[in-house]
Design an enzyme around this catalytic site. Sequence first.
Site, PDB file in Angstrom:
ATOM      1  N   ASP A 204      10.513   4.007   5.076  1.00  0.00           N
ATOM      2  CA  ASP A 204      10.508   2.569   5.452  1.00  0.00           C
ATOM      3  C   ASP A 204      11.870   2.076   6.439  1.00  0.00           C
ATOM      4  O   ASP A 204      12.736   2.752   6.426  1.00  0.00           O
ATOM      5  CB  ASP A 204      10.698   1.403   4.749  1.00  0.00           C
TER       6      ASP A 204
ATOM      7  N   ASP B 178      12.790   2.966  11.478  1.00  0.00           N
ATOM      8  CA  ASP B 178      11.423   2.247  11.980  1.00  0.00           C
ATOM      9  C   ASP B 178      10.338   3.290  12.673  1.00  0.00           C
ATOM     10  O   ASP B 178      10.663   3.867  14.003  1.00  0.00           O
ATOM     11  CB  ASP B 178      13.280   1.601  13.023  1.00  0.00           C
ATOM     12  N   VAL B 179       9.442   2.973  12.730  1.00  0.00           N
ATOM     13  CA  VAL B 179       8.212   3.795  13.963  1.00  0.00           C
ATOM     14  C   VAL B 179       8.157   3.625  14.685  1.00  0.00           C
ATOM     15  O   VAL B 179       7.191   4.117  15.041  1.00  0.00           O
ATOM     16  CB  VAL B 179       7.020   3.317  12.458  1.00  0.00           C
TER      17      VAL B 179
ATOM     18  N   LYS C 158      -5.164  -3.252  15.129  1.00  0.00           N
ATOM     19  CA  LYS C 158      -5.745  -2.051  14.383  1.00  0.00           C
ATOM     20  C   LYS C 158      -6.968  -1.632  15.179  1.00  0.00           C
ATOM     21  O   LYS C 158      -7.530  -0.678  14.737  1.00  0.00           O
ATOM     22  CB  LYS C 158      -5.951  -2.773  13.133  1.00  0.00           C
TER      23      LYS C 158
ATOM     24  N   ILE D   3       0.733  -0.625  -0.103  1.00  0.00           N
ATOM     25  CA  ILE D   3       0.134  -0.036  -0.361  1.00  0.00           C
ATOM     26  C   ILE D   3       0.964   1.450   0.247  1.00  0.00           C
ATOM     27  O   ILE D   3       0.484   2.174  -1.030  1.00  0.00           O
ATOM     28  CB  ILE D   3      -1.257   0.128   1.114  1.00  0.00           C
TER      29      ILE D   3
ATOM     30  N   ASN E   8       1.293   4.153   7.594  1.00  0.00           N
ATOM     31  CA  ASN E   8       0.898   2.910   6.656  1.00  0.00           C
ATOM     32  C   ASN E   8       1.608   1.621   7.226  1.00  0.00           C
ATOM     33  O   ASN E   8       0.692   0.897   7.282  1.00  0.00           O
ATOM     34  CB  ASN E   8       0.720   3.359   5.378  1.00  0.00           C
TER      35      ASN E   8
ATOM     36  N   TYR F   9      -2.659  -8.512  16.662  1.00  0.00           N
ATOM     37  CA  TYR F   9      -2.788  -7.683  14.926  1.00  0.00           C
ATOM     38  C   TYR F   9      -4.152  -6.500  15.109  1.00  0.00           C
ATOM     39  O   TYR F   9      -4.295  -6.036  14.853  1.00  0.00           O
ATOM     40  CB  TYR F   9      -3.079  -8.271  13.761  1.00  0.00           C
TER      41      TYR F   9
HETATM   42  P1  NAD Z   1       3.530  -4.783   3.425  1.00  0.00           P
HETATM   43  O1  NAD Z   1       4.105  -6.058   3.990  1.00  0.00           O
HETATM   44  O2  NAD Z   1       3.743  -5.292   2.037  1.00  0.00           O
HETATM   45  O3  NAD Z   1       4.609  -3.817   3.003  1.00  0.00           O
HETATM   46  C1  NAD Z   1       4.765  -3.234   4.596  1.00  0.00           C
HETATM   47  C2  NAD Z   1       6.251  -1.981   4.616  1.00  0.00           C
HETATM   48  O4  NAD Z   1       5.944  -1.685   6.297  1.00  0.00           O
HETATM   49  C3  NAD Z   1       7.334  -2.653   4.201  1.00  0.00           C
HETATM   50  O5  NAD Z   1       8.059  -2.068   3.688  1.00  0.00           O
HETATM   51  C4  NAD Z   1       8.083  -3.014   5.942  1.00  0.00           C
HETATM   52  O6  NAD Z   1       9.421  -2.508   5.520  1.00  0.00           O
HETATM   53  C5  NAD Z   1       7.033  -1.762   6.436  1.00  0.00           C
HETATM   54  N1  NAD Z   1       7.781  -1.871   7.810  1.00  0.00           N
HETATM   55  C6  NAD Z   1       7.704  -3.376   8.399  1.00  0.00           C
HETATM   56  N2  NAD Z   1       7.908  -2.124   9.480  1.00  0.00           N
HETATM   57  C7  NAD Z   1       8.598  -1.173  10.281  1.00  0.00           C
HETATM   58  C8  NAD Z   1       8.180  -0.537  10.981  1.00  0.00           C
HETATM   59  N3  NAD Z   1       9.317  -0.921  11.931  1.00  0.00           N
HETATM   60  N4  NAD Z   1       9.027   0.739  10.123  1.00  0.00           N
HETATM   61  C9  NAD Z   1       9.169   1.290   9.464  1.00  0.00           C
HETATM   62  N5  NAD Z   1       8.632   0.531   7.898  1.00  0.00           N
HETATM   63  C10 NAD Z   1       8.381  -0.501   8.487  1.00  0.00           C
HETATM   64  O7  NAD Z   1       2.393  -4.752   3.778  1.00  0.00           O
HETATM   65  P2  NAD Z   1       1.051  -4.104   3.062  1.00  0.00           P
HETATM   66  O8  NAD Z   1      -0.023  -5.348   3.260  1.00  0.00           O
HETATM   67  O9  NAD Z   1       1.241  -2.344   2.474  1.00  0.00           O
HETATM   68  O10 NAD Z   1       0.197  -3.261   4.162  1.00  0.00           O
HETATM   69  C11 NAD Z   1       0.685  -1.500   5.017  1.00  0.00           C
HETATM   70  C12 NAD Z   1      -0.054  -1.594   6.228  1.00  0.00           C
HETATM   71  O11 NAD Z   1      -1.685  -1.792   5.769  1.00  0.00           O
HETATM   72  C13 NAD Z   1      -0.178  -2.529   7.361  1.00  0.00           C
HETATM   73  O12 NAD Z   1      -0.379  -1.562   8.398  1.00  0.00           O
HETATM   74  C14 NAD Z   1      -1.011  -3.471   7.380  1.00  0.00           C
HETATM   75  O13 NAD Z   1      -1.493  -3.795   8.890  1.00  0.00           O
HETATM   76  C15 NAD Z   1      -2.289  -2.965   6.790  1.00  0.00           C
HETATM   77  N6  NAD Z   1      -3.225  -3.726   6.247  1.00  0.00           N
HETATM   78  C16 NAD Z   1      -2.572  -4.478   5.229  1.00  0.00           C
HETATM   79  C17 NAD Z   1      -3.725  -5.801   5.230  1.00  0.00           C
HETATM   80  C18 NAD Z   1      -3.550  -6.860   3.786  1.00  0.00           C
HETATM   81  O14 NAD Z   1      -4.632  -7.733   3.901  1.00  0.00           O
HETATM   82  N7  NAD Z   1      -2.884  -7.291   3.126  1.00  0.00           N
HETATM   83  C19 NAD Z   1      -5.126  -5.910   4.925  1.00  0.00           C
HETATM   84  C20 NAD Z   1      -5.818  -4.374   5.972  1.00  0.00           C
HETATM   85  C21 NAD Z   1      -4.597  -3.797   6.187  1.00  0.00           C
END
Ligand code: NAD
Length: 257
Positions: free
Chosen positions: A36, A62-63, A161, A17, A89, A157
């Site tokens: 990131d 690192d957030v 959320k 995302i 995000n 998780y």
């Molecule tokens: P993804 O794993 O493709 O991307 C997540 C990114 O966050 C990665 O680049 C990772 O390196 C980075 N990251 C991880 N820990 C971090 C930290 N401590 N500090 C900074 N960066 C960090 O995931 P995605 O599917 O794009 O998810 C993005 C958001 O959407 C997340 O909050 C996730 O919980 C949420 N989400 C995802 C889904 C799904 O089905 N994929 C559904 C609902 C919500």
Amino acid sequence: MRLQDQVALITGAGSGIGRESALLFAAEGAAVAAADVNLAAAEAAAAGIVKAGGRAIAVKADVSQAADCEAMVAAAEKAFGKLTVLFNNAGISHADDDDAISTTEAVWDLTFAINVKGVFLGCKYGIPALHRAGGGSIINTASFVAILGAATPQLAYTASKGAVLSMTRELAAIHARQNIRVNALCPGPLRTELLMKYLNTEEKKQRRLVHIPMGRFGEAAEIAKAALYLASSESSFVTGTEFLVDGGITAAYTTPL
Ligand code: NAD
């Protein structure tokens, strides 16, 4: 251009995302700070933007770390002069996140450190920057599980959320008179790395798909379009929402098919 003259900071911009949103926001005119924990991934996202003619920087952050969050906001302001869009995000879904009995304290704490404290710290340092810019839009990525819970156990998780969603509502109320809007984006199950690494067989995928009226997983690019709406002035009267982009999964759980 829907984000002309805007400056957006996006966490987790190296994948899924975050990456799709970084590319889309930049294509719509925003200067983007791509943050990131994986610097190489953030750099690749920023390079993609620059190659397409946009403006971007990559920041390692690192957030879950206050100093990193303070620094990523400072980097965005230094590079582009202001911050007007903050997209909190970044998030994780830990492989060992399970039910209440099996989930370890360490998995719980790590999930909350990134998914919940990460959003808090983004706001802690980002909101003063939005103030300095005269206002802006904050988008916090929650999930449909914040509303429904999950049918397969991932307690940390789901709880994290839920916290993002309730935090978003309070932030929206507190900062509304300061021209700062705060919305939660609640994606349904997506075909990104985060989910597909668990749904790694056709049987597991089908078990989840049965609940989604559209019969498919969402794409990160579809969530980016919703984020673009929340980031832009098109959503100028929208704050404190739980913006579901979920292929109907929430409706299907609550309405008998
Ligand atoms: P993804 O794993 O493709 O991307 C997540 C990114 O966050 C990665 O680049 C990772 O390196 C980075 N990251 C991880 N820990 C971090 C930290 N401590 N500090 C900074 N960066 C960090 O995931 P995605 O599917 O794009 O998810 C993005 C958001 O959407 C997340 O909050 C996730 O919980 C949420 N989400 C995802 C889904 C799904 O089905 N994929 C559904 C609902 C919500």
